[in-house]
Design a protein around this motif. Structure first.
Motif, PDB file in Angstrom:
ATOM      1  N   UNK A 117     110.892   8.506  -9.413  1.00 60.94           N
ATOM      2  CA  UNK A 117     111.290   8.019  -8.118  1.00 60.94           C
ATOM      3  C   UNK A 117     111.474   6.479  -8.181  1.00 60.94           C
ATOM      4  N   UNK A 118     110.392   5.706  -8.842  1.00 64.06           N
ATOM      5  CA  UNK A 118     110.082   4.412  -8.816  1.00 64.06           C
ATOM      6  C   UNK A 118     110.925   3.905  -9.761  1.00 64.06           C
ATOM      7  N   UNK A 119     111.324   4.467 -10.919  1.00 65.69           N
ATOM      8  CA  UNK A 119     112.191   4.028 -12.022  1.00 65.69           C
ATOM      9  C   UNK A 119     113.537   4.070 -11.548  1.00 65.69           C
ATOM     10  N   UNK A 120     114.022   5.358 -10.685  1.00 65.37           N
ATOM     11  CA  UNK A 120     115.269   5.312 -10.314  1.00 65.37           C
ATOM     12  C   UNK A 120     115.610   4.247  -9.028  1.00 65.37           C
ATOM     13  N   UNK A 121     114.520   3.932  -8.209  1.00 63.72           N
ATOM     14  CA  UNK A 121     114.536   2.690  -7.343  1.00 63.72           C
ATOM     15  C   UNK A 121     114.560   1.582  -8.041  1.00 63.72           C
ATOM     16  N   UNK A 122     113.935   1.531  -9.128  1.00 62.76           N
ATOM     17  CA  UNK A 122     114.165   0.071  -9.743  1.00 62.76           C
ATOM     18  C   UNK A 122     115.363  -0.193 -10.430  1.00 62.76           C
ATOM     19  N   UNK A 123     115.812   0.940 -10.988  1.00 60.20           N
ATOM     20  CA  UNK A 123     117.342   1.023 -11.503  1.00 60.20           C
ATOM     21  C   UNK A 123     118.426   0.546 -10.293  1.00 60.20           C
ATOM     22  N   UNK A 124     118.175   1.340  -9.346  1.00 58.24           N
ATOM     23  CA  UNK A 124     119.160   1.142  -8.066  1.00 58.24           C
ATOM     24  C   UNK A 124     118.993  -0.514  -7.879  1.00 58.24           C
ATOM     25  N   UNK A 125     117.607  -0.865  -7.843  1.00 57.33           N
ATOM     26  CA  UNK A 125     117.571  -2.207  -7.190  1.00 57.33           C
ATOM     27  C   UNK A 125     118.156  -3.306  -8.238  1.00 57.33           C
ATOM     28  N   UNK A 126     117.812  -2.827  -9.479  1.00 58.18           N
ATOM     29  CA  UNK A 126     118.544  -3.788 -10.611  1.00 58.18           C
ATOM     30  C   UNK A 126     120.008  -3.637 -10.370  1.00 58.18           C
ATOM     31  N   UNK A 127     120.893  -2.298 -10.344  1.00 60.06           N
ATOM     32  CA  UNK A 127     122.049  -2.238 -10.154  1.00 60.06           C
ATOM     33  C   UNK A 127     122.586  -2.923  -8.804  1.00 60.06           C
ATOM     34  N   UNK A 128     121.840  -3.027  -7.742  1.00 59.48           N
ATOM     35  CA  UNK A 128     122.296  -3.855  -6.617  1.00 59.48           C
ATOM     36  C   UNK A 128     122.358  -5.233  -6.869  1.00 59.48           C
ATOM     37  N   UNK A 129     121.061  -5.590  -7.702  1.00 54.65           N
ATOM     38  CA  UNK A 129     121.065  -7.022  -7.815  1.00 54.65           C
ATOM     39  C   UNK A 129     121.947  -7.585  -8.955  1.00 54.65           C
ATOM     40  N   UNK A 130     122.530  -6.738  -9.722  1.00 55.82           N
ATOM     41  CA  UNK A 130     123.300  -7.154 -10.875  1.00 55.82           C
ATOM     42  C   UNK A 130     124.884  -7.160 -10.040  1.00 55.82           C
ATOM     43  N   UNK A 131     125.129  -6.241  -9.097  1.00 59.44           N
ATOM     44  CA  UNK A 131     126.414  -6.141  -8.552  1.00 59.44           C
ATOM     45  C   UNK A 131     126.260  -7.448  -7.546  1.00 59.44           C
ATOM     46  N   UNK A 132     125.254  -7.760  -6.654  1.00 64.60           N
ATOM     47  CA  UNK A 132     125.172  -8.905  -5.934  1.00 64.60           C
ATOM     48  C   UNK A 132     125.456 -10.220  -6.788  1.00 64.60           C
ATOM     49  N   UNK A 133     124.714 -10.028  -7.973  1.00 64.13           N
ATOM     50  CA  UNK A 133     125.069 -11.284  -8.801  1.00 64.13           C
ATOM     51  C   UNK A 133     126.311 -11.393  -9.068  1.00 64.13           C
ATOM     52  N   UNK A 134     127.087 -10.232  -9.436  1.00 66.97           N
ATOM     53  CA  UNK A 134     128.519 -10.308  -9.928  1.00 66.97           C
ATOM     54  C   UNK A 134     129.246 -10.649  -8.693  1.00 66.97           C
ATOM     55  N   UNK A 135     128.909 -10.147  -7.479  1.00 69.97           N
ATOM     56  CA  UNK A 135     129.727 -10.594  -6.554  1.00 69.97           C
ATOM     57  C   UNK A 135     129.663 -11.947  -6.164  1.00 69.97           C
ATOM     58  N   UNK A 136     128.271 -12.523  -6.248  1.00 68.32           N
ATOM     59  CA  UNK A 136     128.223 -14.077  -5.911  1.00 68.32           C
ATOM     60  C   UNK A 136     128.924 -14.955  -7.127  1.00 68.32           C
ATOM     61  N   UNK A 137     128.573 -14.212  -8.240  1.00 65.54           N
ATOM     62  CA  UNK A 137     129.321 -15.119  -9.336  1.00 65.54           C
ATOM     63  C   UNK A 137     130.879 -15.255  -9.192  1.00 65.54           C
ATOM     64  N   UNK A 138     131.545 -13.884  -9.005  1.00 63.79           N
ATOM     65  CA  UNK A 138     132.753 -13.900  -8.714  1.00 63.79           C
ATOM     66  C   UNK A 138     133.406 -14.534  -7.793  1.00 63.79           C
ATOM     67  N   UNK A 139     132.644 -14.645  -6.543  1.00 64.30           N
ATOM     68  CA  UNK A 139     132.964 -15.295  -5.244  1.00 64.30           C
ATOM     69  C   UNK A 139     132.824 -16.637  -5.584  1.00 64.30           C
ATOM     70  N   UNK A 140     131.919 -17.199  -6.303  1.00 61.13           N
ATOM     71  CA  UNK A 140     131.666 -18.623  -6.656  1.00 61.13           C
ATOM     72  C   UNK A 140     132.862 -18.901  -7.703  1.00 61.13           C
ATOM     73  N   UNK A 141     133.279 -18.132  -8.490  1.00 65.99           N
ATOM     74  CA  UNK A 141     134.349 -18.407  -9.432  1.00 65.99           C
ATOM     75  C   UNK A 141     135.653 -18.288  -8.542  1.00 65.99           C
TER      76      UNK A 141
END
Length: 218
Positions: A117-141
């Protein structure tokens, strides 16, 4: 009647000898009977003693056999109790070991589930962070691209505005030169026209031209 004394003595001696023999015979018979009775009594006593001894031996052997049987029973019961106790102890040990194994397996399963569960949550948080990063980077771009387009548009507008302004100024200066030849066309905006019919706010000046605030439509 009076006969000789020798005649009388011979019969008496014979009678006495016969009586003695009878007495001896009776004594011998009595002795034999006593001896026989004594032997019989002795045999009876011996037989009774042997019978009593045999009975005592039989009783002792029977008692010993009973005691041996009791001892065997006690020993068998003790062995059975010991075997039962050992089996119960082994069963209890097996149950305890099984319970410990079950607890250990359950703890391991729970730990694995928690890790999963912790690994799944960590993966989900990492995926969400990556998506947010991509969104932010894409938005900035996208914003950067939009700003770049705006800058380029402003630069084009500035070039076009300056070009139009320069053309307008040159046109106005030529017109001023035609109307007032005394104005030096090389000095732009330094000489003030004396007889210009336009209001003063409509006459372009050097400051307004440099500031870029002059509207070519005027």
């Amino acid at each position: 009647m009076d006969g000789p004394p020798g005649g009388h003595a011979a019969p008496n001696a014979a009678n006495a000898q016969r009586d003695a023999l009878v007495v001896l015979t009776m004594a011998q018979r009595t002795a034999d009977e006593h001896v026989a009775n004594a032997h019989q009594e002795a045999d009876r006593i011996i037989n009774d003693a042997r019978a009593a001894a045999d009975h005592i031996v039989q009783q002792a052997e029977a008692h010993a056999e009973d005691m041996r049987a009791d001892a065997d029973d006690v020993l068998g019961q003790a062995r059975a109790d010991a075997s039962r106790i050992v089996q119960e102890a082994r069963a209890h040990a097996d149950k305890t070991e099984q319970a410990a194994d079950d607890l250990l397996a359950d703890a391991r399963a729970r730990a694995a589930e928690i890790v999963k569960i912790a690994t799944q949550r960590a993966d989900d948080m990492k995926h969400q962070a990556e998506m947010r990063y991509q969104d932010v980077v894409g938005s900035l771009a996208a914003k950067r691209e939009g700003l770049q387009q705006q800058i380029e548009s402003l630069e084009r507008f500035d070039r076009e505005y300056r070009s139009r302004l320069t053309s307008f100024m040159q046109t106005q200066l030529r017109a001023l030169w035609v109307d007032q030849p005394q104005v030096d066309p090389d000095i732009e905006g330094t000489a003030e026209p004396h007889d210009d019919p336009r209001p003063a706010s409509a006459i372009p000046t050097q400051r307004s031209i440099e500031a870029g605030t002059l509207d070519p439509a005027h």
